[in-house]
Design a protein around this motif. Structure first.
Motif, PDB file in Angstrom:
ATOM      1  N   VAL A 136      10.909  26.337   1.292  1.00  0.00           N
ATOM      2  CA  VAL A 136       9.828  27.102   0.657  1.00  0.00           C
ATOM      3  C   VAL A 136       8.724  27.404   1.679  1.00  0.00           C
ATOM      4  O   VAL A 136       8.206  28.525   1.741  1.00  0.00           O
ATOM      5  CB  VAL A 136       9.264  26.344  -0.568  1.00  0.00           C
ATOM      6  CG1 VAL A 136       7.975  26.985  -1.057  1.00  0.00           C
ATOM      7  CG2 VAL A 136      10.293  26.298  -1.683  1.00  0.00           C
ATOM      8  N   GLY A 137       8.388  26.429   2.497  1.00  0.00           N
ATOM      9  CA  GLY A 137       7.375  26.632   3.526  1.00  0.00           C
ATOM     10  C   GLY A 137       7.804  27.693   4.539  1.00  0.00           C
ATOM     11  O   GLY A 137       6.993  28.538   4.939  1.00  0.00           O
ATOM     12  N   LEU A 138       9.072  27.670   4.946  1.00  0.00           N
ATOM     13  CA  LEU A 138       9.590  28.644   5.893  1.00  0.00           C
ATOM     14  C   LEU A 138       9.579  30.045   5.282  1.00  0.00           C
ATOM     15  O   LEU A 138       9.171  31.017   5.932  1.00  0.00           O
ATOM     16  CB  LEU A 138      11.007  28.261   6.331  1.00  0.00           C
ATOM     17  CG  LEU A 138      11.666  29.194   7.348  1.00  0.00           C
ATOM     18  CD1 LEU A 138      10.864  29.234   8.640  1.00  0.00           C
ATOM     19  CD2 LEU A 138      13.091  28.758   7.623  1.00  0.00           C
ATOM     20  N   ILE A 139       9.980  30.157   4.033  1.00  0.00           N
ATOM     21  CA  ILE A 139       9.976  31.451   3.350  1.00  0.00           C
ATOM     22  C   ILE A 139       8.541  31.974   3.235  1.00  0.00           C
ATOM     23  O   ILE A 139       8.277  33.155   3.480  1.00  0.00           O
ATOM     24  CB  ILE A 139      10.659  31.341   1.968  1.00  0.00           C
ATOM     25  CG1 ILE A 139      12.161  31.121   2.153  1.00  0.00           C
ATOM     26  CG2 ILE A 139      10.394  32.584   1.123  1.00  0.00           C
ATOM     27  CD1 ILE A 139      12.905  30.774   0.872  1.00  0.00           C
ATOM     28  N   ALA A 140       7.592  31.113   2.901  1.00  0.00           N
ATOM     29  CA  ALA A 140       6.189  31.525   2.797  1.00  0.00           C
ATOM     30  C   ALA A 140       5.657  31.967   4.158  1.00  0.00           C
ATOM     31  O   ALA A 140       4.944  32.979   4.263  1.00  0.00           O
ATOM     32  CB  ALA A 140       5.341  30.382   2.240  1.00  0.00           C
ATOM     33  N   PHE A 141       6.001  31.225   5.201  1.00  0.00           N
ATOM     34  CA  PHE A 141       5.570  31.584   6.552  1.00  0.00           C
ATOM     35  C   PHE A 141       6.149  32.934   6.972  1.00  0.00           C
ATOM     36  O   PHE A 141       5.430  33.789   7.499  1.00  0.00           O
ATOM     37  CB  PHE A 141       5.982  30.491   7.553  1.00  0.00           C
ATOM     38  CG  PHE A 141       5.690  30.852   8.978  1.00  0.00           C
ATOM     39  CD1 PHE A 141       4.390  30.824   9.468  1.00  0.00           C
ATOM     40  CD2 PHE A 141       6.706  31.238   9.839  1.00  0.00           C
ATOM     41  CE1 PHE A 141       4.107  31.174  10.771  1.00  0.00           C
ATOM     42  CE2 PHE A 141       6.435  31.593  11.149  1.00  0.00           C
ATOM     43  CZ  PHE A 141       5.140  31.550  11.622  1.00  0.00           C
ATOM     44  N   LEU A 142       7.441  33.151   6.724  1.00  0.00           N
ATOM     45  CA  LEU A 142       8.073  34.424   7.077  1.00  0.00           C
ATOM     46  C   LEU A 142       7.480  35.575   6.264  1.00  0.00           C
ATOM     47  O   LEU A 142       7.296  36.682   6.782  1.00  0.00           O
ATOM     48  CB  LEU A 142       9.588  34.343   6.884  1.00  0.00           C
ATOM     49  CG  LEU A 142      10.331  33.428   7.870  1.00  0.00           C
ATOM     50  CD1 LEU A 142      11.805  33.331   7.500  1.00  0.00           C
ATOM     51  CD2 LEU A 142      10.165  33.910   9.298  1.00  0.00           C
ATOM     52  N   GLY A 143       7.155  35.317   5.005  1.00  0.00           N
ATOM     53  CA  GLY A 143       6.513  36.338   4.171  1.00  0.00           C
ATOM     54  C   GLY A 143       5.141  36.717   4.725  1.00  0.00           C
ATOM     55  O   GLY A 143       4.784  37.901   4.787  1.00  0.00           O
ATOM     56  N   ALA A 144       4.362  35.708   5.115  1.00  0.00           N
ATOM     57  CA  ALA A 144       3.040  35.967   5.694  1.00  0.00           C
ATOM     58  C   ALA A 144       3.170  36.725   7.013  1.00  0.00           C
ATOM     59  O   ALA A 144       2.399  37.650   7.295  1.00  0.00           O
ATOM     60  CB  ALA A 144       2.284  34.658   5.896  1.00  0.00           C
ATOM     61  N   LEU A 145       4.146  36.364   7.832  1.00  0.00           N
ATOM     62  CA  LEU A 145       4.393  37.044   9.097  1.00  0.00           C
ATOM     63  C   LEU A 145       4.787  38.507   8.854  1.00  0.00           C
ATOM     64  O   LEU A 145       4.306  39.415   9.547  1.00  0.00           O
ATOM     65  CB  LEU A 145       5.488  36.306   9.877  1.00  0.00           C
ATOM     66  CG  LEU A 145       5.631  36.625  11.356  1.00  0.00           C
ATOM     67  CD1 LEU A 145       4.333  36.335  12.105  1.00  0.00           C
ATOM     68  CD2 LEU A 145       6.764  35.800  11.953  1.00  0.00           C
ATOM     69  N   ALA A 146       5.620  38.751   7.847  1.00  0.00           N
ATOM     70  CA  ALA A 146       6.033  40.119   7.510  1.00  0.00           C
ATOM     71  C   ALA A 146       4.829  40.942   7.042  1.00  0.00           C
ATOM     72  O   ALA A 146       4.681  42.115   7.414  1.00  0.00           O
ATOM     73  CB  ALA A 146       7.119  40.097   6.438  1.00  0.00           C
ATOM     74  N   MET A 147       3.955  40.351   6.233  1.00  0.00           N
ATOM     75  CA  MET A 147       2.764  41.069   5.772  1.00  0.00           C
ATOM     76  C   MET A 147       1.830  41.393   6.936  1.00  0.00           C
ATOM     77  O   MET A 147       1.247  42.475   6.989  1.00  0.00           O
ATOM     78  CB  MET A 147       2.029  40.260   4.703  1.00  0.00           C
ATOM     79  CG  MET A 147       2.748  40.261   3.366  1.00  0.00           C
ATOM     80  SD  MET A 147       1.796  39.518   2.045  1.00  0.00           S
ATOM     81  CE  MET A 147       2.056  37.792   2.377  1.00  0.00           C
ATOM     82  N   LEU A 148       1.683  40.478   7.870  1.00  0.00           N
ATOM     83  CA  LEU A 148       0.865  40.727   9.049  1.00  0.00           C
ATOM     84  C   LEU A 148       1.440  41.896   9.858  1.00  0.00           C
ATOM     85  O   LEU A 148       0.709  42.793  10.274  1.00  0.00           O
ATOM     86  CB  LEU A 148       0.783  39.465   9.921  1.00  0.00           C
ATOM     87  CG  LEU A 148      -0.057  39.574  11.189  1.00  0.00           C
ATOM     88  CD1 LEU A 148      -1.522  39.789  10.833  1.00  0.00           C
ATOM     89  CD2 LEU A 148       0.109  38.319  12.028  1.00  0.00           C
ATOM     90  N   GLY A 149       2.756  41.887  10.046  1.00  0.00           N
ATOM     91  CA  GLY A 149       3.416  42.981  10.766  1.00  0.00           C
ATOM     92  C   GLY A 149       3.229  44.312  10.064  1.00  0.00           C
ATOM     93  O   GLY A 149       2.969  45.339  10.694  1.00  0.00           O
TER      94      GLY A 149
END
Length: 190
Positions: free
Chosen positions: A13-26
């Motif tokens: 869940v933490g990895l998915i949240a981190f990747l989601g935040a990274l995608a939004m930043l991009g």
């Protein structure tokens, strides 16, 4: 569930949240260039088109189908509050034949005692005409540096695409406004 399974689930869940935040930043970084591309392709928001001399020649050949129809072009010049320039069009309006190249001149004068580099933003009103207003050569394509007290004439070579006459939303437009605003150029060293 044992603690190992819970830890694995939490890590996932933490990895998915981190990747989601990274995608939004991009996507945040990509939004501006993607929006500019969208506006340039569609003419959305009064964004004009950039044309080559060859495209202008094709439009002039197609101008015969426009039957010599004319349109009024109004020119507008503005400066941002931090630019100590005088900037204005030489003519307030001009009447041109649709599909035929024309040239307009703006004058800019640096009223300060230091060199100032500016860049012009532009738009066309009404918005639906932006995709038909084509600039072949324009001072807005590059930054302009004016020395203290220097005054320059800056040309805009343009034409209105005859395809405007086939657009139900734009064919009855009688006047197009081309507006520029000069801003201080962003210094890459700062």
């Amino acid at each position: 569930m044992n603690s190992s399974a819970i830890n694995n689930k939490n890590n996932r869940v933490g990895l998915i949240a981190f990747l989601g935040a990274l995608a939004m930043l991009g996507m945040g970084y990509a939004a501006v260039p993607l929006y500019q591309l969208f506006c340039q392709v569609t003419g959305f928001g009064g964004t004009t088109q950039r044309a080559s001399a060859e495209e202008a020649s094709l439009a002039e050949r197609a101008a015969a189908s426009a039957g010599g129809k004319q349109i009024s072009i109004r020119f507008d010049g503005n400066i941002a509050s931090d630019v100590p320039w005088t900037f204005k069009p030489e003519l307030a309006t001009d009447t041109i034949r649709i599909g035929v190249r024309d040239i307009a001149f703006y004058t800019a004068r640096n009223n300060s005692n230091v060199p100032i580099t500016g860049t012009a933003t532009f738009n066309v009103e009404p918005e639906q005409t932006g995709k038909y207003f084509n600039k072949i050569q324009c001072f807005c394509f590059t930054e302009q540096t004016l020395q203290p007290g220097e005054e320059v004439r800056m040309p805009v070579l343009y034409f209105v695409d005859p395809a405007i006459l086939a657009d139900e939303n734009a064919k009855d437009v009688e006047q197009i406004t081309l507006s520029y605003t000069f801003h201080k150029a962003i210094d890459p060293a700062s």
